[in-house]
Scaffold this motif. Structure first.
Motif, PDB file in Angstrom:
ATOM      1  N   CYS A   1       0.844  -1.210   0.000  1.00  0.00           N
ATOM      2  CA  CYS A   1       0.000   0.000   0.000  1.00  0.00           C
ATOM      3  C   CYS A   1       0.872   1.251   0.000  1.00  0.00           C
ATOM      4  O   CYS A   1       0.627   2.188  -0.756  1.00  0.00           O
ATOM      5  CB  CYS A   1      -0.925   0.014   1.218  1.00  0.00           C
TER       6      CYS A   1
ATOM      7  N   ASP B   1      -7.340   7.436  -1.760  1.00  0.00           N
ATOM      8  CA  ASP B   1      -8.101   7.334  -0.503  1.00  0.00           C
ATOM      9  C   ASP B   1      -8.224   5.878  -0.042  1.00  0.00           C
ATOM     10  O   ASP B   1      -8.098   5.578   1.148  1.00  0.00           O
ATOM     11  CB  ASP B   1      -9.486   7.951  -0.657  1.00  0.00           C
ATOM     12  N   ALA B   2      -8.463   4.978  -0.993  1.00  0.00           N
ATOM     13  CA  ALA B   2      -8.581   3.556  -0.650  1.00  0.00           C
ATOM     14  C   ALA B   2      -7.252   3.018  -0.119  1.00  0.00           C
ATOM     15  O   ALA B   2      -7.222   2.242   0.849  1.00  0.00           O
ATOM     16  CB  ALA B   2      -9.034   2.753  -1.867  1.00  0.00           C
TER      17      ALA B   2
ATOM     18  N   VAL C   1      -4.805   4.755   1.352  1.00  0.00           N
ATOM     19  CA  VAL C   1      -4.534   5.323   2.674  1.00  0.00           C
ATOM     20  C   VAL C   1      -5.360   4.602   3.733  1.00  0.00           C
ATOM     21  O   VAL C   1      -4.858   4.244   4.806  1.00  0.00           O
ATOM     22  CB  VAL C   1      -4.799   6.845   2.682  1.00  0.00           C
ATOM     23  N   THR C   2      -6.635   4.353   3.424  1.00  0.00           N
ATOM     24  CA  THR C   2      -7.491   3.626   4.368  1.00  0.00           C
ATOM     25  C   THR C   2      -6.938   2.228   4.628  1.00  0.00           C
ATOM     26  O   THR C   2      -6.848   1.791   5.777  1.00  0.00           O
ATOM     27  CB  THR C   2      -8.930   3.536   3.818  1.00  0.00           C
ATOM     28  N   SER C   3      -6.552   1.527   3.563  1.00  0.00           N
ATOM     29  CA  SER C   3      -5.984   0.182   3.709  1.00  0.00           C
ATOM     30  C   SER C   3      -4.700   0.201   4.518  1.00  0.00           C
ATOM     31  O   SER C   3      -4.455  -0.686   5.335  1.00  0.00           O
ATOM     32  CB  SER C   3      -5.707  -0.435   2.340  1.00  0.00           C
TER      33      SER C   3
ATOM     34  N   PHE D   1      -3.822   2.334   6.883  1.00  0.00           N
ATOM     35  CA  PHE D   1      -4.101   2.524   8.301  1.00  0.00           C
ATOM     36  C   PHE D   1      -4.800   1.321   8.922  1.00  0.00           C
ATOM     37  O   PHE D   1      -4.561   0.994  10.087  1.00  0.00           O
ATOM     38  CB  PHE D   1      -4.894   3.806   8.534  1.00  0.00           C
ATOM     39  N   ILE D   2      -5.617   0.628   8.161  1.00  0.00           N
ATOM     40  CA  ILE D   2      -6.227  -0.606   8.680  1.00  0.00           C
ATOM     41  C   ILE D   2      -5.147  -1.647   8.922  1.00  0.00           C
ATOM     42  O   ILE D   2      -5.123  -2.315   9.958  1.00  0.00           O
ATOM     43  CB  ILE D   2      -7.304  -1.133   7.708  1.00  0.00           C
TER      44      ILE D   2
END
Length: 121
Positions: A37, A67-68, A70-72, A74-75
């Motif tokens: 990522c 955005d996807a 960055v979200t991945s 942090f998850i």
């Protein structure tokens, strides 16, 4: 009686070693996912710097992908640093290793070195 206690201790140790190995494998997979990522995010930044006109033409697409990612990211990081018992995390590894004896740790290190020799990558 002593033999039974030794047998049970050995079984417990083997189970814990197995748990530690599985935990390390899962955490390695998670760390690789986070790394992918991050590399993709860096690539998007390079594309934006090198091809600003093309980036402007498809800004919505790149923004959605960014955005996807960055979200991945942090998850994935959240999973690695989670402090609950339900996930494979550094906290879970630390908990497993907290009362692991030096002898068992040395044996586990020796086994991991042998595995690295078989598969250096």
């Amino acid at each position: 009686m002593k033999d039974q206690m030794e047998k049970k201790a050995k079984e417990t140790t083997m189970t814990r070693e197995h748990d530690i190995v599985l935990l390390c494998l899962e955490m390695t997979d998670q760390a690789r996912y986070v790394r992918r990522c991050w590399d993709s995010i860096r690539q998007i930044h390079q594309v934006r710097a090198e091809y600003p006109q093309e980036f402007k033409l498809s800004f919505g697409f790149y923004r959605t992908v960014f955005d996807a990612l960055v979200t991945s990211l942090f998850i994935g990081l959240g999973r690695l640093y989670d402090k609950t018992r339900d996930t494979y995390s550094l906290y879970a590894l630390q908990t497993l290793l907290s009362d692991f004896s030096e002898t068992h740790a040395a044996k586990l290190k020796e086994k991991s070195q042998k595995l690295r020799e078989l598969s250096p990558l």
